[in-house]
Design a protein around this motif. Structure first.
Motif, PDB file in Angstrom:
ATOM      1  N   ALA A   3       0.835  -1.205   0.000  1.00 44.21           N
ATOM      2  CA  ALA A   3       0.000   0.000   0.000  1.00 44.21           C
ATOM      3  C   ALA A   3       0.869   1.254   0.000  1.00 44.21           C
ATOM      4  N   ASP A   4       1.940   1.239   0.788  1.00 43.58           N
ATOM      5  CA  ASP A   4       2.871   2.375   0.809  1.00 43.58           C
ATOM      6  C   ASP A   4       3.475   2.612  -0.569  1.00 43.58           C
ATOM      7  N   TYR A   5       3.841   1.536  -1.249  1.00 48.12           N
ATOM      8  CA  TYR A   5       4.443   1.632  -2.578  1.00 48.12           C
ATOM      9  C   TYR A   5       3.482   2.315  -3.552  1.00 48.12           C
ATOM     10  N   ILE A   6       2.222   1.924  -3.498  1.00 43.68           N
ATOM     11  CA  ILE A   6       1.226   2.533  -4.393  1.00 43.68           C
ATOM     12  C   ILE A   6       1.105   4.030  -4.109  1.00 43.68           C
ATOM     13  N   GLU A   7       1.024   4.372  -2.846  1.00 44.64           N
ATOM     14  CA  GLU A   7       0.899   5.786  -2.495  1.00 44.64           C
ATOM     15  C   GLU A   7       2.140   6.582  -2.896  1.00 44.64           C
ATOM     16  N   ASP A   8       3.312   5.963  -2.776  1.00 47.52           N
ATOM     17  CA  ASP A   8       4.547   6.645  -3.153  1.00 47.52           C
ATOM     18  C   ASP A   8       4.660   6.837  -4.666  1.00 47.52           C
ATOM     19  N   HIS A   9       3.942   6.026  -5.432  1.00 47.66           N
ATOM     20  CA  HIS A   9       3.991   6.094  -6.900  1.00 47.66           C
ATOM     21  C   HIS A   9       2.613   6.412  -7.467  1.00 47.66           C
ATOM     22  N   LEU A  10       1.837   7.178  -6.711  1.00 47.34           N
ATOM     23  CA  LEU A  10       0.439   7.421  -7.064  1.00 47.34           C
ATOM     24  C   LEU A  10       0.277   7.972  -8.472  1.00 47.34           C
ATOM     25  N   GLU A  11       1.068   8.940  -8.848  1.00 51.09           N
ATOM     26  CA  GLU A  11       0.884   9.567 -10.157  1.00 51.09           C
ATOM     27  C   GLU A  11       1.220   8.597 -11.290  1.00 51.09           C
ATOM     28  N   ASP A  12       2.224   7.734 -11.088  1.00 47.64           N
ATOM     29  CA  ASP A  12       2.562   6.730 -12.109  1.00 47.64           C
ATOM     30  C   ASP A  12       1.409   5.753 -12.297  1.00 47.64           C
ATOM     31  N   PHE A  13       0.843   5.292 -11.177  1.00 45.26           N
ATOM     32  CA  PHE A  13      -0.300   4.383 -11.261  1.00 45.26           C
ATOM     33  C   PHE A  13      -1.485   5.074 -11.943  1.00 45.26           C
ATOM     34  N   ARG A  20      -1.589   7.612 -14.007  1.00 39.20           N
ATOM     35  CA  ARG A  20      -1.350   7.850 -15.429  1.00 39.20           C
ATOM     36  C   ARG A  20      -1.520   6.556 -16.236  1.00 39.20           C
ATOM     37  N   THR A  21      -1.060   5.454 -15.667  1.00 41.63           N
ATOM     38  CA  THR A  21      -1.233   4.157 -16.340  1.00 41.63           C
ATOM     39  C   THR A  21      -2.706   3.821 -16.501  1.00 41.63           C
ATOM     40  N   ILE A  22      -3.474   3.973 -15.418  1.00 36.65           N
ATOM     41  CA  ILE A  22      -4.915   3.704 -15.473  1.00 36.65           C
ATOM     42  C   ILE A  22      -5.588   4.569 -16.530  1.00 36.65           C
ATOM     43  N   ALA A  23      -5.259   5.857 -16.538  1.00 38.94           N
ATOM     44  CA  ALA A  23      -5.907   6.787 -17.467  1.00 38.94           C
ATOM     45  C   ALA A  23      -5.538   6.493 -18.911  1.00 38.94           C
ATOM     46  N   LEU A  24      -4.283   6.159 -19.162  1.00 36.26           N
ATOM     47  CA  LEU A  24      -3.847   5.954 -20.545  1.00 36.26           C
ATOM     48  C   LEU A  24      -4.385   4.657 -21.142  1.00 36.26           C
ATOM     49  N   GLU A  25      -4.410   3.584 -20.359  1.00 34.53           N
ATOM     50  CA  GLU A  25      -4.818   2.306 -20.954  1.00 34.53           C
ATOM     51  C   GLU A  25      -6.323   2.074 -20.908  1.00 34.53           C
ATOM     52  N   GLY A  26      -7.029   2.838 -20.083  1.00 33.73           N
ATOM     53  CA  GLY A  26      -8.457   2.616 -19.933  1.00 33.73           C
ATOM     54  C   GLY A  26      -9.292   3.823 -20.314  1.00 33.73           C
ATOM     55  N   LYS A  39     -10.798   5.970 -17.901  1.00 37.46           N
ATOM     56  CA  LYS A  39     -10.955   6.950 -16.834  1.00 37.46           C
ATOM     57  C   LYS A  39     -10.167   8.231 -17.095  1.00 37.46           C
ATOM     58  N   THR A  40     -10.723   9.313 -16.585  1.00 36.31           N
ATOM     59  CA  THR A  40      -9.992  10.577 -16.615  1.00 36.31           C
ATOM     60  C   THR A  40      -8.879  10.514 -15.572  1.00 36.31           C
ATOM     61  N   ILE A  41      -7.951  11.453 -15.647  1.00 36.88           N
ATOM     62  CA  ILE A  41      -6.837  11.440 -14.709  1.00 36.88           C
ATOM     63  C   ILE A  41      -7.328  11.611 -13.276  1.00 36.88           C
ATOM     64  N   ASN A  42      -8.374  12.417 -13.078  1.00 39.15           N
ATOM     65  CA  ASN A  42      -8.909  12.576 -11.726  1.00 39.15           C
ATOM     66  C   ASN A  42      -9.554  11.289 -11.220  1.00 39.15           C
ATOM     67  N   ASN A  56     -10.289  15.208 -23.404  1.00 38.26           N
ATOM     68  CA  ASN A  56      -9.003  14.559 -23.143  1.00 38.26           C
ATOM     69  C   ASN A  56      -8.968  13.987 -21.726  1.00 38.26           C
ATOM     70  N   LYS A  57      -8.656  12.715 -21.610  1.00 38.63           N
ATOM     71  CA  LYS A  57      -8.656  12.063 -20.300  1.00 38.63           C
ATOM     72  C   LYS A  57      -7.632  12.653 -19.337  1.00 38.63           C
ATOM     73  N   LEU A  58      -6.528  13.131 -19.869  1.00 41.53           N
ATOM     74  CA  LEU A  58      -5.469  13.638 -19.007  1.00 41.53           C
ATOM     75  C   LEU A  58      -5.679  15.090 -18.589  1.00 41.53           C
ATOM     76  N   SER A  59      -6.728  15.704 -19.071  1.00 36.59           N
ATOM     77  CA  SER A  59      -7.027  17.088 -18.691  1.00 36.59           C
ATOM     78  C   SER A  59      -7.729  17.113 -17.337  1.00 36.59           C
ATOM     79  N   GLU A  60      -7.283  18.021 -16.477  1.00 37.61           N
ATOM     80  CA  GLU A  60      -7.894  18.167 -15.158  1.00 37.61           C
ATOM     81  C   GLU A  60      -9.356  18.598 -15.262  1.00 37.61           C
ATOM     82  N   ALA A  61      -9.738  19.217 -16.382  1.00 35.52           N
ATOM     83  CA  ALA A  61     -11.093  19.752 -16.533  1.00 35.52           C
ATOM     84  C   ALA A  61     -12.088  18.727 -17.055  1.00 35.52           C
TER      85      ALA A  61
END
Length: 480
Positions: free
Chosen positions: A75-85, A87-93, A95-98, A317-322
């Motif tokens: 769980a700590d590892y996921i939280e430490d790499h939250l943005e990498d995880f 971005r992976t979810i958003a790019l391959e699926g 979901k939006t980045i949020n 765009n999925k990666l847009s905050e808006a």
């Protein structure tokens, strides 16, 4: 320039394996290649199962503290790499980045909950002397691991749904073999990295990437696999159940979730909640609001508020905050949704909003006066479409809400406690959300459905119980 993510390997019994035959992974928004994973084979699955036999013994012998520590570090590892995880979810699926950030946070919480529940996996004493002739007996029961768990997961929550298989599986002392969705395997591989980093012993976990037609049956039918945990469509679930043989099954098979809006409801709350519940993750969520039954006294007022909220949903765009809503998982699924909407309109439904497709993107769509036998009424649309129905009263709303072969969750908006209790008793579903949409869940609650929505319950505590069994220990006391 296309964005490529790290990948190319799968975890086979604790070892990272590369293969020349690769499955390419694409961003559904623009069809850019973002990575690849090995195309696992039947032989790979057999090797994983063979190793998992040792892995199950290793896992069962881990102390509770060791299991807790591994899960906490993951769980700590996921939280430490939250943005990498994320971005992976958003790019391959889809979901939006949020939305992807939210899923990553939930996945870490799911695994942390698993660590906490590992310490609570206890038994209790049994009063054998309650039956005449047994005053010389005493005993207890404790829970022991099922053994090898095969987990098959869908594309729509590519990280947290896998966390709901691995976390409880390890907490209960099992070996786990994950078969992630072909469309979204990269998140599963990254989660495997977290557990390797956390010190999970080799052979306890495998993540086999590959096509279901190549590796599915050998995993499902193996007599060495003790339990199958599947999340996906009802049709696939039925096929798995027929092939699995005598083993434990836990299945979450989707839904066609209703919401009920009464005349005494807070209409602004109801509109905001159901719009969010209908269009989050582009409607590709088993809890998505699909049917809304509104009492006739407030139907027009609710409809106006609802449609105004729909107009505020920002697609793009999925990666847009808006951005509020991205594409469906692929163009084929968007075309299917488009066809179901056209079929309903041809049968007499009225289009109130949306209805247009651009590649894998499909607009937030609202229909009313949809015939009750239309496919989009009776089946799970798994897309950004919601149906409005005008009903006379609560009894009619409940009757129509129950009139499908699904029953995962439902929502009701009312300020009347009697109506809320009546709905909670009569709605044939696994969960009733009062003054909230069906699209509400925390990872600690029991989660599952009735009818075509599945078998068993997920939610960390409840999954751990599904993934363990009771063993009775009885002593006959002997006088010396």
């Amino acid at each position: 320039m296309a964005t490529e993510l790290a990948g190319g390997k799968m975890l086979l019994a604790g070892e990272w394996v590369e293969k020349s035959d690769q499955i390419e992974v694409y961003n559904p928004e623009n069809n850019e290649k973002i990575g690849s994973v090995p195309a696992g084979t039947e032989e790979d699955v057999k090797n994983a199962i063979s190793s998992a036999k040792d892995g199950a013994e290793i896992a069962a012998n881990l102390s509770v503290r060791e299991r807790m520590d591994i899960l906490t570090k993951a769980a700590d590892y996921i939280e430490d790499h939250l943005e990498d995880f994320a971005r992976t979810i958003a790019l391959e699926g889809s979901k939006t980045i949020n939305e992807a950030r939210s899923e990553t946070t939930r996945a870490a919480e799911t695994i942390r909950l698993s660590a906490e529940e590992a310490r609570r996996l206890t038994g209790e004493s049994i009063n054998f002397d309650q039956m005449p002739g047994n005053t010389d007996r005493m005993g207890y029961y404790f829970r022991f691991p099922v053994g090898i768990i095969a987990a098959i997961t869908p594309f729509n929550d590519p990280l947290n749904l896998i966390a709901h298989k691995i976390g409880p599986g390890i907490a209960a002392g099992n070996a786990v073999i994950i078969k992630p969705a072909t469309e979204t395997p990269l998140s599963a591989v990254k989660l495997a990295e977290a557990f390797v980093s956390a010190g999970l012993p080799p052979k306890v976990l495998s993540v086999i990437t590959g096509r279901a037609r190549d590796i599915g049956d050998v995993l499902i039918e193996s007599k060495d696999v003790n339990m199958i945990s599947f999340t996906g469509g009802m049709e696939t679930g039925e096929k798995i159940a027929k092939k699995a043989g005598l083993k434990r099954l836990s299945m979450e098979l989707g839904s066609n979730s209703p919401a009920i809006v009464r005349t005494d409801a807070d209409l602004h709350l109801a509109a905001a909640s159901t719009v969010s519940g209908a269009f989050a993750a582009a409607g590709q969520n088993c809890l998505s609001v699909q049917r809304i039954y509104v009492e006739e006294g407030v139907y027009d007022s609710f409809k106006d508020l609802f449609l105004q909220k729909v107009k505020e949903v920002k697609t793009g765009n999925k990666l847009s905050e808006a951005t509020d809503m991205g594409p469906l998982i692929n163009e084929k699924e968007a075309i299917r949704v488009e066809d179901w909407v056209k079929e309903a309109i041809d049968a007499g439904a009225l289009l109130l909003a949306g209805g247009n497709r651009n590649g894998a993107h499909y607009e937030p769509t609202v229909l009313e006066e949809v015939p009750s036998d239309a496919t989009i009424v009776t089946e799970e649309v798994f897309g950004p479409v919601v149906l409005l129905f005008n009903v006379k009263n609560l009894d009619e709303a409940i009757e129509r809400a129950n009139d499908v072969n699904y029953g995962l969750q439902a929502g009701i908006f009312t300020t009347n406690i009697n109506a809320a209790l009546k709905a909670s008793r009569r709605l044939h579903v696994g969960g009733v959300m009062i003054n909230d949409s069906s699209d509400f869940r925390i990872d600690a609650m029991p989660f599952g459905g009735v009818k075509g929505s599945g078998l068993g319950r997920e939610g960390v505590e409840y999954t751990i119980k599904e993934m363990s069994e009771e063993r009775i220990v009885a002593f006959k006391l002997i006088d010396e």
